[in-house]
Design a protein around this motif. Structure first.
Motif, PDB file in Angstrom:
ATOM      1  N   GLU A 145       2.842  -8.939   4.026  1.00  0.00           N
ATOM      2  CA  GLU A 145       2.316  -8.569   2.714  1.00  0.00           C
ATOM      3  C   GLU A 145       1.017  -7.777   2.805  1.00  0.00           C
ATOM      4  OE1 GLU A 145       0.914 -11.209  -0.948  1.00  0.00           O
ATOM      5  OE2 GLU A 145       2.981 -11.610  -0.316  1.00  0.00           O
ATOM      6  N   ASP A 146       0.143  -8.126   3.761  1.00  0.00           N
ATOM      7  CA  ASP A 146      -1.153  -7.456   3.857  1.00  0.00           C
ATOM      8  C   ASP A 146      -1.161  -6.301   4.869  1.00  0.00           C
ATOM      9  OD1 ASP A 146      -0.932  -9.299   5.937  1.00  0.00           O
ATOM     10  OD2 ASP A 146      -3.061  -9.782   5.939  1.00  0.00           O
ATOM     11  N   THR A 147       0.001  -5.674   5.073  1.00  0.00           N
ATOM     12  CA  THR A 147       0.041  -4.445   5.866  1.00  0.00           C
ATOM     13  C   THR A 147      -0.699  -3.375   5.071  1.00  0.00           C
ATOM     14  OG1 THR A 147       2.170  -5.054   6.808  1.00  0.00           O
ATOM     15  CG2 THR A 147       1.571  -2.730   6.915  1.00  0.00           C
ATOM     16  N   THR A 148      -1.539  -2.587   5.736  1.00  0.00           N
ATOM     17  CA  THR A 148      -2.350  -1.603   5.022  1.00  0.00           C
ATOM     18  C   THR A 148      -1.465  -0.544   4.363  1.00  0.00           C
ATOM     19  OG1 THR A 148      -2.616  -0.166   6.950  1.00  0.00           O
ATOM     20  CG2 THR A 148      -4.270  -1.928   6.628  1.00  0.00           C
ATOM     21  N   PRO A 149      -1.915   0.025   3.245  1.00  0.00           N
ATOM     22  CA  PRO A 149      -1.125   1.059   2.564  1.00  0.00           C
ATOM     23  C   PRO A 149      -0.809   2.260   3.472  1.00  0.00           C
ATOM     24  CG  PRO A 149      -2.870   0.275   1.118  1.00  0.00           C
ATOM     25  CD  PRO A 149      -3.114  -0.349   2.464  1.00  0.00           C
ATOM     26  N   ALA A 150      -1.775   2.688   4.288  1.00  0.00           N
ATOM     27  CA  ALA A 150      -1.521   3.831   5.177  1.00  0.00           C
ATOM     28  C   ALA A 150      -0.449   3.495   6.209  1.00  0.00           C
ATOM     29  CB  ALA A 150      -2.810   4.260   5.875  1.00  0.00           C
ATOM     30  N   THR A 151      -0.461   2.284   6.732  1.00  0.00           N
ATOM     31  CA  THR A 151       0.560   1.869   7.692  1.00  0.00           C
ATOM     32  C   THR A 151       1.931   1.851   7.021  1.00  0.00           C
ATOM     33  OG1 THR A 151      -1.041   0.583   8.962  1.00  0.00           O
ATOM     34  CG2 THR A 151       1.278   0.007   9.242  1.00  0.00           C
ATOM     35  N   ARG A 152       1.995   1.344   5.809  1.00  0.00           N
ATOM     36  CA  ARG A 152       3.268   1.338   5.065  1.00  0.00           C
ATOM     37  C   ARG A 152       3.778   2.768   4.837  1.00  0.00           C
ATOM     38  NH1 ARG A 152       5.039  -3.319   2.988  1.00  0.00           N
ATOM     39  NH2 ARG A 152       3.615  -5.084   2.973  1.00  0.00           N
ATOM     40  N   ARG A 153       2.856   3.688   4.476  1.00  0.00           N
ATOM     41  CA  ARG A 153       3.266   5.084   4.244  1.00  0.00           C
ATOM     42  C   ARG A 153       3.819   5.716   5.511  1.00  0.00           C
ATOM     43  NH1 ARG A 153      -1.356   5.058   1.141  1.00  0.00           N
ATOM     44  NH2 ARG A 153      -2.620   6.043   2.757  1.00  0.00           N
ATOM     45  N   ARG A 154       3.111   5.523   6.647  1.00  0.00           N
ATOM     46  CA  ARG A 154       3.589   6.123   7.904  1.00  0.00           C
ATOM     47  C   ARG A 154       4.966   5.596   8.271  1.00  0.00           C
ATOM     48  NH1 ARG A 154      -0.580   8.232   6.592  1.00  0.00           N
ATOM     49  NH2 ARG A 154       1.069   9.236   5.431  1.00  0.00           N
ATOM     50  N   LEU A 155       5.189   4.298   8.103  1.00  0.00           N
ATOM     51  CA  LEU A 155       6.478   3.714   8.463  1.00  0.00           C
ATOM     52  C   LEU A 155       7.576   4.162   7.499  1.00  0.00           C
ATOM     53  CD1 LEU A 155       5.303   0.189   9.617  1.00  0.00           C
ATOM     54  CD2 LEU A 155       6.090   2.099  11.046  1.00  0.00           C
TER      55      LEU A 155
END
Length: 184
Positions: free
Chosen positions: A161-171
């Motif tokens: 749940e607390d994965t950073t927004p930038a990490t989510r976007r890259r993935l």
């Protein structure tokens, strides 16, 4: 590669099955301590960036183990991130991503395929981050318990749940669910 079901660390974190990820964890909470020396240095660096406005370059790695991705938690900022860091003088981007992954999680990247370069403008810095994909690597994940407090493989379709927004976007971009954005 790490065999599925191999478990590192203490007890499973709530909501996470040890058979679905490799986890290395500390018994402390998930938020960085406000007086952690690395956190204080991070704030000092941000203040310096507001004054000097440097141009910097960094690297991150999407490290895959089948349908799982390796994420890390730093001692000085909250959330789950892709492993990586800054590029040293006289170092290529590929050399930097291999060094950072080795330093942060103890893995040796056999491949490092370029994925994209993204601009990040915050804290006064003009930062550019080169992201690489690593599908072949060797070693077992380990952490130093000082800079990196946790490292875990998570299913790409079930990030914490607390994965950073930038990490989510890259993935999401890597999976083809979103078009590449030039900003971090």
């Amino acid at each position: 590669m790490v065999p599925a079901g191999l478990w590192f660390g203490n007890s499973p974190r709530p909501g996470h099955s040890p058979t679905r990820m490799t986890d290395i964890t500390l018994p402390t909470g998930t938020m960085p301590h406000p007086l952690n020396p690395l956190r204080l240095a991070w704030h000092a660096r941000n203040a310096w960036h507001r004054i000097a406005r440097p141009l910097t370059i960094g690297v991150r790695a999407i490290i895959l183990d089948g349908d799982r991705v390796l994420l890390i938690r730093h001692s000085y900022v909250p959330g789950w991130h892709l492993p990586g860091g800054g590029v040293d003088k006289r170092e290529t981007l590929v050399e930097a991503v291999r060094r950072e992954v080795r330093e942060e999680v103890g893995l040796a990247l056999e491949t490092a395929r370029p994925f994209g370069v993204f601009a990040r403008f915050r804290h006064g810095a003009s930062d550019h981050v080169a992201v690489f994909v690593a599908e072949r690597w060797s070693g077992e994940p380990r952490i130093d318990r000082f800079e990196i407090t946790q490292a875990a493989f998570f299913p790409l379709d079930r990030l914490p749940e607390d994965t950073t927004p930038a990490t989510r976007r890259r993935l999401a971009e890597f999976l083809g669910n979103k078009p590449l954005d030039e900003h971090w």
